[in-house]
Design a protein around this motif. Sequence first.
Motif, PDB file in Angstrom:
ATOM      1  N   GLY A 185       0.923  -1.204   0.258  1.00 22.26           N
ATOM      2  CA  GLY A 185       0.160   0.179  -0.207  1.00 22.26           C
ATOM      3  C   GLY A 185       0.765   1.244  -0.018  1.00 22.26           C
ATOM      4  N   ILE A 186       1.933   1.238  -0.527  1.00 23.61           N
ATOM      5  CA  ILE A 186       2.708   2.342  -0.391  1.00 23.61           C
ATOM      6  C   ILE A 186       2.157   3.620  -1.178  1.00 23.61           C
ATOM      7  N   ARG A 187       1.419   3.401  -2.318  1.00 19.80           N
ATOM      8  CA  ARG A 187       0.704   4.752  -2.884  1.00 19.80           C
ATOM      9  C   ARG A 187      -0.418   5.404  -1.938  1.00 19.80           C
ATOM     10  N   ASP A 188      -0.777   4.534  -0.977  1.00 16.23           N
ATOM     11  CA  ASP A 188      -1.941   4.729  -0.135  1.00 16.23           C
ATOM     12  C   ASP A 188      -1.627   5.424   1.391  1.00 16.23           C
ATOM     13  N   LEU A 189      -0.391   5.399   1.372  1.00 11.99           N
ATOM     14  CA  LEU A 189       0.263   5.800   2.650  1.00 11.99           C
ATOM     15  C   LEU A 189       0.094   7.482   2.718  1.00 11.99           C
ATOM     16  N   ASP A 190      -0.477   7.867   3.951  1.00 14.85           N
ATOM     17  CA  ASP A 190      -0.362   9.457   3.879  1.00 14.85           C
ATOM     18  C   ASP A 190      -0.174   9.640   5.667  1.00 14.85           C
ATOM     19  N   PHE A 191       0.890  10.180   5.901  1.00 14.78           N
ATOM     20  CA  PHE A 191       1.302  10.353   7.197  1.00 14.78           C
ATOM     21  C   PHE A 191       1.483  11.929   7.358  1.00 14.78           C
ATOM     22  N   SER A 192       0.772  12.756   6.412  1.00 19.66           N
ATOM     23  CA  SER A 192       1.298  14.146   6.494  1.00 19.66           C
ATOM     24  C   SER A 192       0.594  14.808   7.765  1.00 19.66           C
ATOM     25  N   ASP A 193      -0.242  14.277   8.545  1.00 14.70           N
ATOM     26  CA  ASP A 193      -0.696  15.112   9.983  1.00 14.70           C
ATOM     27  C   ASP A 193       0.235  14.390  11.088  1.00 14.70           C
ATOM     28  N   VAL A 194       1.143  13.425  11.009  1.00 14.05           N
ATOM     29  CA  VAL A 194       1.910  13.035  11.911  1.00 14.05           C
ATOM     30  C   VAL A 194       2.679  14.335  12.695  1.00 14.05           C
ATOM     31  N   LYS A 195       3.132  15.045  11.927  1.00 16.19           N
ATOM     32  CA  LYS A 195       4.125  15.997  12.395  1.00 16.19           C
ATOM     33  C   LYS A 195       3.561  16.995  13.399  1.00 16.19           C
ATOM     34  N   ASN A 196       2.075  17.230  13.317  1.00 15.16           N
ATOM     35  CA  ASN A 196       1.202  17.799  14.082  1.00 15.16           C
ATOM     36  C   ASN A 196       0.866  17.270  15.198  1.00 15.16           C
ATOM     37  N   LYS A 197       1.134  16.000  15.521  1.00 14.14           N
ATOM     38  CA  LYS A 197       0.689  15.111  16.761  1.00 14.14           C
ATOM     39  C   LYS A 197       1.907  14.754  17.488  1.00 14.14           C
ATOM     40  N   LYS A 198       1.316  14.433  18.712  1.00  8.06           N
ATOM     41  CA  LYS A 198       2.227  13.601  19.637  1.00  8.06           C
ATOM     42  C   LYS A 198       2.267  12.314  19.266  1.00  8.06           C
ATOM     43  N   SER A 199       3.489  11.896  18.520  1.00  8.46           N
ATOM     44  CA  SER A 199       3.222  10.421  18.145  1.00  8.46           C
ATOM     45  C   SER A 199       4.769   9.948  18.294  1.00  8.46           C
ATOM     46  N   PRO A 200       4.767   8.488  18.629  1.00  6.40           N
ATOM     47  CA  PRO A 200       6.119   8.047  18.650  1.00  6.40           C
ATOM     48  C   PRO A 200       6.677   8.004  17.122  1.00  6.40           C
ATOM     49  N   LEU A 201       5.773   8.182  16.039  1.00  9.33           N
ATOM     50  CA  LEU A 201       6.385   8.088  14.736  1.00  9.33           C
ATOM     51  C   LEU A 201       7.364   9.269  14.483  1.00  9.33           C
ATOM     52  N   ASN A 202       7.168  10.514  15.398  1.00  8.52           N
ATOM     53  CA  ASN A 202       8.034  11.700  15.074  1.00  8.52           C
ATOM     54  C   ASN A 202       9.383  11.373  15.590  1.00  8.52           C
ATOM     55  N   SER A 203       9.902  10.123  15.980  1.00 14.64           N
ATOM     56  CA  SER A 203      11.285   9.607  16.619  1.00 14.64           C
ATOM     57  C   SER A 203      11.968   9.435  15.019  1.00 14.64           C
ATOM     58  N   MET A 204      11.387   9.769  13.928  1.00 15.60           N
ATOM     59  CA  MET A 204      12.030   9.517  12.428  1.00 15.60           C
ATOM     60  C   MET A 204      11.819  10.917  11.825  1.00 15.60           C
ATOM     61  N   PHE A 205      13.013  11.399  11.153  1.00 20.19           N
ATOM     62  CA  PHE A 205      13.007  12.812  10.754  1.00 20.19           C
ATOM     63  C   PHE A 205      14.027  13.134  10.152  1.00 20.19           C
ATOM     64  N   TYR A 206      13.998  13.976   8.952  1.00 23.36           N
ATOM     65  CA  TYR A 206      15.211  14.302   8.293  1.00 23.36           C
ATOM     66  C   TYR A 206      15.980  15.571   9.056  1.00 23.36           C
ATOM     67  N   ARG A 207      17.159  15.511   9.241  1.00 23.19           N
ATOM     68  CA  ARG A 207      17.632  16.862   9.705  1.00 23.19           C
ATOM     69  C   ARG A 207      19.126  16.681   9.033  1.00 23.19           C
ATOM     70  N   SER A 208      19.522  17.874   8.359  1.00 25.75           N
ATOM     71  CA  SER A 208      20.822  18.132   7.986  1.00 25.75           C
ATOM     72  C   SER A 208      21.280  17.445   6.797  1.00 25.75           C
ATOM     73  N   LYS A 209      22.398  17.358   6.543  1.00 28.03           N
ATOM     74  CA  LYS A 209      23.121  16.677   5.292  1.00 28.03           C
ATOM     75  C   LYS A 209      24.516  16.024   5.538  1.00 28.03           C
ATOM     76  N   ASP A 210      24.755  14.938   4.817  1.00 27.83           N
ATOM     77  CA  ASP A 210      26.140  14.475   5.316  1.00 27.83           C
ATOM     78  C   ASP A 210      27.191  15.213   4.305  1.00 27.83           C
ATOM     79  N   LYS A 211      28.401  14.647   4.566  1.00 25.45           N
ATOM     80  CA  LYS A 211      29.322  15.324   3.796  1.00 25.45           C
ATOM     81  C   LYS A 211      29.286  15.280   2.339  1.00 25.45           C
ATOM     82  N   GLU A 212      28.574  14.329   1.705  1.00 23.30           N
ATOM     83  CA  GLU A 212      28.342  14.192   0.315  1.00 23.30           C
ATOM     84  C   GLU A 212      27.202  15.132  -0.205  1.00 23.30           C
ATOM     85  N   GLY A 213      26.435  15.393   0.871  1.00 20.55           N
ATOM     86  CA  GLY A 213      25.199  16.435   0.560  1.00 20.55           C
ATOM     87  C   GLY A 213      23.947  15.524   0.399  1.00 20.55           C
TER      88      GLY A 213
END
Length: 161
Positions: free
Chosen positions: A79-107
């Motif tokens: 169900g990859i095309r059907d996934l929608d977690f766009s509202d997770v960031k606005n909730k207190k959720s354990p899923l918020n333990s995965m996030f993008y931050r910064s870049k490595d030395k290769e960009g």
Amino acid sequence: MAAAAVEEPPTFGKEVCDEVRNNFQPLAAQNESLYHPDDLVRIKIDDVYVSRFLTHQKEDKMEAAKMIDSVLIWRQQNGIRDLDFSDVKNKKSPLNSMFYRSKDKEGSDILWVQPKFFDHTQRREFEQYLLWLIETRPGAAECSQITIALALDGVGLSQVD
């Protein structure tokens, strides 16, 4: 120090990608009901996406077509095309333990994962969220690499699984 530019993946010409598509057609005719319609459209129009399979299969057009078949079936089954977690960031959720931050030395983007917040009863939801994060990564070059960093501070035996 500025991060290095993210290297674009190799893109094969339209003719080469069309050969892969032609090899894929018999498989698609057999398995069309097993694919998401949007994934089929993407294969038909996106040379960069098809090039990803060619690159992975060392430019073997038939193997690339077989891989497309298996990947599209897997994407539909999960169900990859059907996934929608766009509202997770606005909730207190354990899923918020995965996030993008910064870049490595290769960009490449760094995806941070904090296992100490995982709940083993929600394993499937965590897996789906991880896939959604990768699938919807904003501003990323098609099929560019990511770095996954595990923040293991505070991880105990209960998170080992």
